[in-house]
Design a protein around this motif. Sequence first.
Motif, PDB file in Angstrom:
ATOM      1  N   ASN A 238       1.253   2.962  -2.976  1.00 42.63           N
ATOM      2  CA  ASN A 238       1.718   3.160  -4.339  1.00 42.63           C
ATOM      3  C   ASN A 238       1.137   1.977  -5.100  1.00 42.63           C
TER       4      ASN A 238
ATOM      5  N   ASP B 288       3.481   1.088   0.257  1.00 44.91           N
ATOM      6  CA  ASP B 288       4.762   1.735   0.486  1.00 44.91           C
ATOM      7  C   ASP B 288       5.146   1.528   1.949  1.00 44.91           C
TER       8      ASP B 288
ATOM      9  N   LYS C   6       6.070  -3.778  -1.354  1.00 44.99           N
ATOM     10  CA  LYS C   6       6.734  -3.137  -2.485  1.00 44.99           C
ATOM     11  C   LYS C   6       5.795  -2.142  -3.134  1.00 44.99           C
ATOM     12  N   SER C   7       6.322  -0.961  -3.405  1.00 48.46           N
ATOM     13  CA  SER C   7       5.589   0.025  -4.189  1.00 48.46           C
ATOM     14  C   SER C   7       5.510  -0.500  -5.617  1.00 48.46           C
TER      15      SER C   7
ATOM     16  N   LEU D 131       5.518   4.646  -9.447  1.00 50.17           N
ATOM     17  CA  LEU D 131       6.397   5.731  -9.052  1.00 50.17           C
ATOM     18  C   LEU D 131       5.961   6.981  -9.806  1.00 50.17           C
TER      19      LEU D 131
ATOM     20  N   TRP E 254       2.484  -6.166  -3.210  1.00 53.16           N
ATOM     21  CA  TRP E 254       2.748  -5.060  -4.129  1.00 53.16           C
ATOM     22  C   TRP E 254       1.634  -4.033  -3.979  1.00 53.16           C
TER      23      TRP E 254
END
Length: 183
Positions: free
Chosen positions: A101, A85, A47-48, A51, A82
């Motif tokens: 990310n 990307d 998970k990115s 943003l 986390w």
Amino acid sequence: MPNRPSIAEELFAKIMSHDGHANPVAFLRAMVNSQPPTVESEFLDFKSASLNGATISDNDIKKTWSEALAGFATTGGGVLIWGVDARKPQGATVDQASGFNLVLDPDGLKSRLQQLHHQATDPPIPGVKIESFPDPAENGHGFVVCYVPESDYKPHRSEASGKRWIMRVGDSFVDVPPSVLRN
């Protein structure tokens, strides 16, 4: 907890011991654009965590965390990372680790996930482990790695995602079909 080997638990242990790398951050960085590619699977999700240079919203964190907990615990367990990307390259059918990310405040996200844990699913999931890894080369931005064991109390409902019953299939979290719920 189910007393059988877990691919997810094994992966989490490799990350913690940084299996062949200088530290866990180096292990996580090596997953991106690796050969062969590191792909999302039934036991691994990326998970990115930011943003356009800003932290993702708290509502997105709640929804993502709730779905991952429910989905992994209902199936064979899993690892959620986390800060990485993952995308499907042209012609591919599965997301693969393709960039960063990073989590802007890894210790803060770890704390937030711990706060949300008990209310994220019904029933709650015991045995979840959450570790944060700030990267000194990135001003402390980094990664958060979460291990979710397979649960004895399945299926699990995602409380922050429309109270849906969730399972992990391939590289996606999907609704549990009614026939599975009936069993």
